[in-house]
Every structure is written in structure tokens, then in C-alpha cells.
Write a protein that holds these residues in place. Structure first.
Motif, mmCIF file in Angstrom:
data_model
loop_
_atom_site.group_PDB
_atom_site.id
_atom_site.type_symbol
_atom_site.label_atom_id
_atom_site.label_comp_id
_atom_site.label_asym_id
_atom_site.label_seq_id
_atom_site.Cartn_x
_atom_site.Cartn_y
_atom_site.Cartn_z
ATOM 1 N N SER A 86 31.943 96.159 11.214
ATOM 2 C CA SER A 86 31.226 94.899 11.405
ATOM 3 C C SER A 86 30.606 94.400 10.106
ATOM 4 N N HIS A 87 29.996 95.321 9.335
ATOM 5 C CA HIS A 87 29.293 94.938 8.110
ATOM 6 C C HIS A 87 30.184 94.974 6.865
ATOM 7 N N ARG A 88 31.169 95.845 6.871
ATOM 8 C CA ARG A 88 32.070 96.022 5.731
ATOM 9 C C ARG A 88 31.317 96.270 4.416
ATOM 10 N N PRO A 89 30.564 97.361 4.350
ATOM 11 C CA PRO A 89 29.896 97.701 3.088
ATOM 12 C C PRO A 89 30.927 98.072 2.025
ATOM 13 N N HIS A 90 30.491 98.152 0.789
ATOM 14 C CA HIS A 90 31.380 98.545 -0.302
ATOM 15 C C HIS A 90 31.990 99.919 -0.043
ATOM 16 N N ALA A 91 31.151 100.852 0.427
ATOM 17 C CA ALA A 91 31.603 102.232 0.602
ATOM 18 C C ALA A 91 31.042 102.816 1.886
ATOM 19 N N ALA A 92 31.773 103.773 2.433
ATOM 20 C CA ALA A 92 31.304 104.532 3.591
ATOM 21 C C ALA A 92 31.494 106.006 3.281
ATOM 22 N N CYS A 93 30.404 106.746 3.278
ATOM 23 C CA CYS A 93 30.457 108.189 3.024
ATOM 24 C C CYS A 93 30.339 108.901 4.369
ATOM 25 N N ILE A 94 31.384 109.639 4.728
ATOM 26 C CA ILE A 94 31.418 110.322 6.015
ATOM 27 C C ILE A 94 30.732 111.668 5.867
ATOM 28 N N ARG A 130 35.555 101.539 0.731
ATOM 29 C CA ARG A 130 35.898 102.708 -0.089
ATOM 30 C C ARG A 130 35.329 103.953 0.593
ATOM 31 N N VAL A 131 36.208 104.796 1.100
ATOM 32 C CA VAL A 131 35.791 105.933 1.916
ATOM 33 C C VAL A 131 35.557 107.165 1.044
ATOM 34 N N SER A 132 34.452 107.832 1.315
ATOM 35 C CA SER A 132 34.099 109.071 0.636
ATOM 36 C C SER A 132 33.852 110.153 1.681
ATOM 37 N N MET A 133 34.250 111.377 1.360
ATOM 38 C CA MET A 133 34.010 112.515 2.248
ATOM 39 C C MET A 133 32.967 113.425 1.599
ATOM 40 N N PHE A 134 31.898 113.716 2.326
ATOM 41 C CA PHE A 134 30.800 114.548 1.819
ATOM 42 C C PHE A 134 31.123 116.005 2.142
ATOM 43 N N ILE A 135 31.498 116.777 1.135
ATOM 44 C CA ILE A 135 32.019 118.125 1.359
ATOM 45 C C ILE A 135 31.415 119.123 0.370
ATOM 46 N N ALA A 136 31.563 120.406 0.721
ATOM 47 C CA ALA A 136 31.197 121.474 -0.201
ATOM 48 C C ALA A 136 32.264 121.585 -1.282
ATOM 49 N N ALA A 137 31.899 122.217 -2.387
ATOM 50 C CA ALA A 137 32.845 122.420 -3.490
ATOM 51 C C ALA A 137 33.761 123.592 -3.147
ATOM 52 N N ASP A 138 34.548 123.402 -2.112
ATOM 53 C CA ASP A 138 35.465 124.427 -1.605
ATOM 54 C C ASP A 138 36.890 123.929 -1.811
ATOM 55 N N PRO A 139 37.756 124.728 -2.433
ATOM 56 C CA PRO A 139 39.114 124.252 -2.734
ATOM 57 C C PRO A 139 39.873 123.735 -1.517
ATOM 58 N N GLN A 140 39.711 124.391 -0.356
ATOM 59 C CA GLN A 140 40.419 123.943 0.846
ATOM 60 C C GLN A 140 39.919 122.584 1.314
ATOM 61 N N GLN A 141 38.617 122.382 1.268
ATOM 62 C CA GLN A 141 38.054 121.106 1.704
ATOM 63 C C GLN A 141 38.454 119.966 0.753
ATOM 64 N N ILE A 142 38.457 120.240 -0.526
ATOM 65 C CA ILE A 142 38.848 119.230 -1.505
ATOM 66 C C ILE A 142 40.308 118.844 -1.308
ATOM 67 N N ALA A 143 41.169 119.832 -1.135
ATOM 68 C CA ALA A 143 42.588 119.553 -0.917
ATOM 69 C C ALA A 143 42.805 118.767 0.370
ATOM 70 N N ALA A 144 42.054 119.101 1.415
ATOM 71 C CA ALA A 144 42.185 118.393 2.692
ATOM 72 C C ALA A 144 41.736 116.946 2.567
ATOM 73 N N ALA A 145 40.650 116.704 1.817
ATOM 74 C CA ALA A 145 40.179 115.335 1.607
ATOM 75 C C ALA A 145 41.249 114.492 0.916
ATOM 76 N N ALA A 146 41.943 115.094 -0.048
ATOM 77 C CA ALA A 146 43.033 114.375 -0.717
ATOM 78 C C ALA A 146 44.179 114.090 0.249
ATOM 79 N N ARG A 147 44.502 115.055 1.099
ATOM 80 C CA ARG A 147 45.632 114.879 2.023
ATOM 81 C C ARG A 147 45.397 113.768 3.035
ATOM 82 N N ILE A 148 44.154 113.585 3.478
ATOM 83 C CA ILE A 148 43.916 112.562 4.509
ATOM 84 C C ILE A 148 43.788 111.158 3.923
ATOM 85 N N GLY A 149 43.812 111.066 2.601
ATOM 86 C CA GLY A 149 43.807 109.748 1.977
ATOM 87 C C GLY A 149 42.446 109.204 1.608
ATOM 88 N N ALA A 150 41.434 110.067 1.552
ATOM 89 C CA ALA A 150 40.114 109.609 1.100
ATOM 90 C C ALA A 150 40.142 109.469 -0.421
#
Length: 247
Positions: A86-94, A130-150
């Protein structure tokens, strides 16, 4: 002005102070405008499910008033997706969200919820958010964030800051090493790297010095420091430390 390292100022806890008494003051929108004038590159606000600090009308007010980008922190729920669209902000951090927590604890489990999160963020991306994923510095989580297109990740610096506050310096250094490695992995995968949570004057310098990091989001400390020095001075000192570390 385009900076190599941006500062996003989270104004949630101005709303916390307002809500403690009720009424309309202090006004988070006024705080956001002061932050902009003091050198913030963006404003962050987290609309929680229970509306414990930021409220719906605050998001509408911020969208109407501020000139810098709004980073809308939100849980991965249908309600929040509808509000963001509805608002369409610049970014959304999940971010992960639990009712019983005082503040966001840990990062999102993207690797364990990959299919749902990929589907969830698709309409946001399609809307130009612009979507951002709030994650720990964990290699699996970082790789998963890239795979989903964030396109962006924000690495959680809470443990790094907590270990420093507790005097656990070996653990503090180990967590910094994890953040450095995570930032490099993310950048190699083509992700933009942000960091945030718990940062203050004592902990910001090593984080700001990580060359892959493009944005820091800092809130609670700056709002607390503003009680003593004023918001403009608090932000000015944080910017100084960030730029000194970058140089």
C-alpha cells in the motif's frame, strides 16, 4: 550526497517513549526529520504485529514527510505485506518477530523457510521495493537469501555487541570474524550488505571498517544518547566515527 557507507536511523524508540504515556508526543516523524537534517541517509521503522512502538499512522506520516528513503522493517505476514504494498517504501527489511521478545532476537531462518519466503518477497520486488533479509552471519542463511532473490541482506550484529558489553572479548572477536566472512561471502554472491542491531560508539568502528558493508542501521543507542546530547549531536558523532573508520 552519495556516501560509501550510509547511516539509517531507526526511530522506533521515539514511539516507545510516546506510547509509554499515550498521546502524540514525542512525534516519531519529527525525530525522522531531525535525523535527516543531522545527516541520516535513511529512516528505519519497524511496524510490529502488536504495534508496541511504531503505529500505522506513523508509517503514513513518514512516507508523506521524509525525503530520504524509508526502510520498513516487517515480519513475513500477509498483513505486513499488504501494508508495504500500500505504501511502497524504498525498502522492506524482513525480520523475525515473536511477541514475547523485547527486541528482534537473532536472524531470520531463510534456509529453513526458503520456498515460502521466496513467494512472499516476490510481490514486494515486483512493486519496486528493495527487499532485505535480516539474518545471522551464517553461510547457509546468506546463500539461501541469495537463492530466493533478495538483493540485500542485513547481518545481525547483536551477539557481537552483547559480547563486548559483557567483556567476553574472545567471543566478541570471533563474532566480528564471522561478520567479516559473512560480508565477503554475501558480496561475492552479488548481495548488498547492511549491518545493524545494538551498535554504539564503542562497537561501530570495526563494523564500519568492513569494506563490503554499505549501510548501518542504528536506533536504540542513538535515541538513548539523544536524551543527554540531543539527536543531532548523537547522529553527528556516529557519522564521524563511521567516516573515520572508513577512511
Amino acid at each position: 550526497m552519495t556516501r560509501d557507507l550510509r547511516l539509517g536511523v531507526n526511530i522506533d524508540h521515539v514511539a516507545t517513549l510516546r506510547n509509554a504515556r499515550g498521546g502524540a508526543l514525542p512525534d516519531p516523524v519529527r525525530a525522522a526529520l531531525l535525523a535527516e537534517a543531522a545527516g541520516a541517509d535513511g529512516i528505519t521503522a519497524h511496524l510490529r504485529e502488536d504495534r508496541r512502538h511504531i503505529r500505522d499512522e506513523d508509517i503514513a506520516g513518514l512516507m508523506a514527510a521524509i525525503k530520504t528513503p524509508l526502510n520498513f522493517e516487517m515480519a513475513a505476514t500477509a498483513e505486513m505485506q499488504k501494508i508495504a504494498l500500500s505504501h511502497r517504501p524504498h525498502a522492506a527489511c524482513i525480520v523475525p518477530e515473536r511477541r514475547e521478545e523485547r527486541t528482534t532476537e537473532g536472524g531470520l531462518d531463510v534456509a529453513g523457510d526458503e520456498a515460502r519466503l521466496a513467494e512472499f518477497i516476490a510481490p514486494l520486488r515486483d512493486a519496486g521495493i528493495r527487499v532485505s533479509m535480516f539474518i545471522a552471519a551464517d553461510p547457509q542463511q546468506i546463500a539461501a537469501a541469495a537463492r530466493i532473490g533478495a538483493p540485500v541482506i542485513e547481518l545481525h550484529t547483536g551477539a557481537y555487541c552483547d559480547y563486548h558489553a559483557e567483556g567476553e572479548m574472545e567471543a566478541h572477536k570471533a563474532e566480528l570474524s564471522r561478520l567479516i566472512a559473512g560480508a565477503k561471502q554475501a558480496a561475492d554472491l552479488g548481495l548488498e550488505v547492511h549491518m545493524g542491531h545494538g551498535l554504539n560508539y564503542e562497537t561501530v568502528t570495526p563494523i564500519a571498517a568492513i569494506k563490503e558493508v554499505r549501510e548501518l542501521n542504528i536506533g536504540h543507542f542513538l535515541i538513548g544518547e539523544a536524551v543527554f546530547t540531543g539527536l543531532s549531536a548523537a547522529i553527528g558523532e556516529m557519522r564521524r566515527l563511521m567516516e573515520e573508520a572508513r577512511a
